[in-house]
Design a protein around this motif. Structure first.
Motif, PDB file in Angstrom:
ATOM      1  N   TYR A 243       0.871  -1.328  -0.066  1.00 38.80           N
ATOM      2  CA  TYR A 243       0.052   0.082   0.085  1.00 38.80           C
ATOM      3  C   TYR A 243       0.646   1.390   0.193  1.00 38.80           C
ATOM      4  O   TYR A 243       0.367   2.291  -0.084  1.00 38.80           O
ATOM      5  N   ALA A 244       2.262   1.282  -0.235  1.00 37.11           N
ATOM      6  CA  ALA A 244       3.048   2.356   0.090  1.00 37.11           C
ATOM      7  C   ALA A 244       2.942   3.304  -1.186  1.00 37.11           C
ATOM      8  O   ALA A 244       2.937   2.808  -2.247  1.00 37.11           O
ATOM      9  N   ARG A 245       2.773   4.652  -1.005  1.00 38.39           N
ATOM     10  CA  ARG A 245       2.727   5.347  -1.938  1.00 38.39           C
ATOM     11  C   ARG A 245       3.755   5.545  -3.003  1.00 38.39           C
ATOM     12  O   ARG A 245       5.126   5.372  -2.455  1.00 38.39           O
ATOM     13  N   ASN A 374       5.406   5.471   2.878  1.00 35.68           N
ATOM     14  CA  ASN A 374       5.790   6.528   2.358  1.00 35.68           C
ATOM     15  C   ASN A 374       5.160   7.932   2.642  1.00 35.68           C
ATOM     16  O   ASN A 374       4.901   8.651   1.507  1.00 35.68           O
ATOM     17  N   ILE A 375       4.651   8.093   3.867  1.00 37.84           N
ATOM     18  CA  ILE A 375       3.937   9.405   3.884  1.00 37.84           C
ATOM     19  C   ILE A 375       4.894  10.304   4.927  1.00 37.84           C
ATOM     20  O   ILE A 375       5.543   9.903   5.813  1.00 37.84           O
ATOM     21  N   PRO A 376       4.857  11.554   4.271  1.00 43.78           N
ATOM     22  CA  PRO A 376       5.964  12.579   4.828  1.00 43.78           C
ATOM     23  C   PRO A 376       5.665  12.737   6.291  1.00 43.78           C
ATOM     24  O   PRO A 376       4.405  12.629   6.508  1.00 43.78           O
ATOM     25  N   ALA A 413      14.867   9.749   7.536  1.00 40.76           N
ATOM     26  CA  ALA A 413      13.731   9.531   6.909  1.00 40.76           C
ATOM     27  C   ALA A 413      12.601  10.625   7.525  1.00 40.76           C
ATOM     28  O   ALA A 413      11.778  10.861   6.753  1.00 40.76           O
ATOM     29  N   VAL A 414      13.009  10.782   8.822  1.00 44.84           N
ATOM     30  CA  VAL A 414      12.112  11.613   9.683  1.00 44.84           C
ATOM     31  C   VAL A 414      12.768  12.990  10.276  1.00 44.84           C
ATOM     32  O   VAL A 414      13.405  12.775  11.165  1.00 44.84           O
ATOM     33  N   ASP A 438      11.524  10.309   0.086  1.00 48.86           N
ATOM     34  CA  ASP A 438      10.816   9.030  -0.359  1.00 48.86           C
ATOM     35  C   ASP A 438      11.711   7.956  -0.207  1.00 48.86           C
ATOM     36  O   ASP A 438      11.523   7.101   0.439  1.00 48.86           O
ATOM     37  N   LYS A 439      12.835   7.855  -0.737  1.00 50.80           N
ATOM     38  CA  LYS A 439      13.952   6.805  -0.719  1.00 50.80           C
ATOM     39  C   LYS A 439      14.368   6.395   0.630  1.00 50.80           C
ATOM     40  O   LYS A 439      14.424   5.418   1.063  1.00 50.80           O
TER      41      LYS A 439
END
Length: 465
Positions: A243-245, A374-376, A413-414, A438-439
């Motif tokens: 389900y990852a964007r 992959n949600i910011p 990533a965050v 994203d990556k």
């Protein structure tokens, strides 16, 4: 046809997170091909839904008081309290080091006891032999007659727990397994377990880990033998990866923002940070729809239905001032222990998360879950006019969370936000360059959670001896 003799598996449920794994994540139908299942569950977690769940799946349900054996001898309690902060000195663990400083400060007035604990702590961290000796002494003073009676009465051949150290009843069940010479298995329920729960009382026969990254933590911080560790993946997220964007798009009139709170035992100030989020987007001139989701542990209620934490009412007061802000309350019950009232909540949580463009968080598992999809996401932890760090050691200081071992795994990533100006800058950055991390998000989630695609198969293979 020859009838297959099934083994008897006891699944230990001392808290709501373990119960959620049982009801939402474990492949119970396939497990029942090899095991008769006995659910050994804390009485406060047993609701009508859980009784029906066990009845429908033909589980035996045994209700117990998991706090029953907490009336320890002075020797046991002394060693147990110190062990909660021990780690091998050659692998410095800032998480446990911070926790120890808080514990030491809170007990500083008990001079003799404090000095004894300090000596045990220093020796345990410094020397392998000391850890071994103190562990053996604690085991000697640990009464497992109650746990052994459960094993005997239900003729259990295997025990499955869902945390490695940190939960007394789990530790005692594993010790009882050793004494009764039956198989013990631990599935690591949370990504912060190996680095944040202190040293183990005794090790199970098998430790089911998420990933090679977690394996190293188990070997370094818990001194687990690599032969005991089986890498299976985080089974609770097995249906998330697909389900990852593929990408994020913020070219829209209104952004949907989720603010995810923290346990109020650690940070009861959601009402302050929600105002910060509102002000940030208003300063940037960006319209938003803000959903506020308090941590489930913040939602504990008394028997008369009132929230235990009064700060929840302050949060509701803030939310009611704005027509673009709404609250999303997890359906939970319980005052001491939290029970999740809905089944399949992991997948529902995934679907709800996918509704949002950006997630604002305070170092909870929500940051990792955002990475999987992959949600910011941003972690905020700065002081405000209303929220200040205490000058003494305390777990209420969110700057400690920023440097915790498990949270540091996501630092690329965050982004971690240490000021209001940084908050505005990073939000603008995400809006202007929505694919910027994203990556890093996908890579971090794979390193931490392991092989999600094959996690169910790996889990089933691992629990069979």
């Amino acid at each position: 046809m020859k009838k297959i003799l099934l083994k008897n598996l006891g699944i230990i449920i001392p808290h709501g997170s373990a119960l959620r794994l049982l009801t939402d994540s474990f492949p119970i139908k396939k497990m029942q091909e090899n095991f008769n299942i006995v659910v050994i569950c804390d009485n406060e977690l047993i609701t009508k839904r859980i009784r029906n769940f066990c009845l429908e799946n033909k589980f035996i349900l045994k209700g117990i008081n998991c706090q029953k054996n907490n009336n320890y001898s002075i020797f046991k309690r002394l060693l147990r309290n110190v062990r909660a902060f021990v780690y091998p000195k050659e692998f410095f663990n800032v998480t446990l080091d911070d926790f120890w400083k808080v514990f030491k400060d809170e007990h500083s007035k008990e001079k003799i006891k404090s000095n004894i604990q300090n000596i045990i702590y220093i020796l345990s961290c410094k020397y392998f032999l000391a850890r071994k000796i103190f562990s053996n002494i604690e085991c000697f003073f640990t009464d497992t007659k109650f746990e052994e009676s459960i094993i005997k009465n239900f003729m259990l051949t295997h025990i499955l727990t869902t945390s490695f150290s940190g939960v007394d009843f789990n530790d005692q069940m594993i010790l009882a397994c050793r004494r009764k010479k039956i198989n013990s298995i631990t599935f690591i329920q949370s990504w912060d377990n190996p680095s944040g729960n202190g040293f183990n009382l005794c090790k199970p026969d098998k430790i089911l880990s998420y990933s090679y990254s977690m394996n190293r933590q188990l070997e370094n911080f818990q001194e687990a033998n690599s032969k005991q560790i089986i890498t299976v993946g985080a089974i609770q997220y097995s249906r998330w990866k697909s389900y990852a964007r593929k990408s994020n798009n913020f070219n829209k009139k209104k952004l949907k923002i989720l603010y995810g709170g923290k346990s109020y035992k650690r940070f009861p100030y959601d009402f302050i940070y929600v105002k910060e989020v509102i002000n940030c987007f208003q300063d940037l001139g960006k319209e938003i729809e803000l959903t506020v989701r308090p941590h489930p542990l913040a939602l504990k209620k008394t028997n008369n239905g009132k929230y235990v934490h009064q700060e929840v009412y302050k949060l509701l007061e803030v939310i009611n001032k704005y027509n673009f802000v709404k609250i999303d309350l997890e359906d939970v019950s319980g005052e001491r222990l939290i029970t999740y009232e809905k089944s399949n909540s992991f997948n529902e949580m995934r679907d709800r998360l996918l509704e949002f463009d950006i997630v604002i968080n305070i170092f909870s598992t929500l940051a990792l879950e955002s990475c999987v999809l992959n949600i910011p996401c941003l972690n905020i932890y700065y002081e405000t006019n209303e929220y200040k760090y205490a000058k003494y050691p305390t777990r209420l200081n969110m700057c400690q969370d920023e440097r915790q071992f498990h949270n540091r795994q996501l630092y690329k990533a965050v982004p971690n936000i240490n000021s209001y100006s940084s908050f505005k800058k990073e939000i603008k950055n995400l809006i202007d360059y929505p694919d910027i991390y994203d990556k890093e998000r996908i890579k971090a989630s794979e390193i931490i959670l392991g092989d999600l695609k094959n996690s169910e198969r790996n889990f089933l293979e691992a629990i069979n001896f």
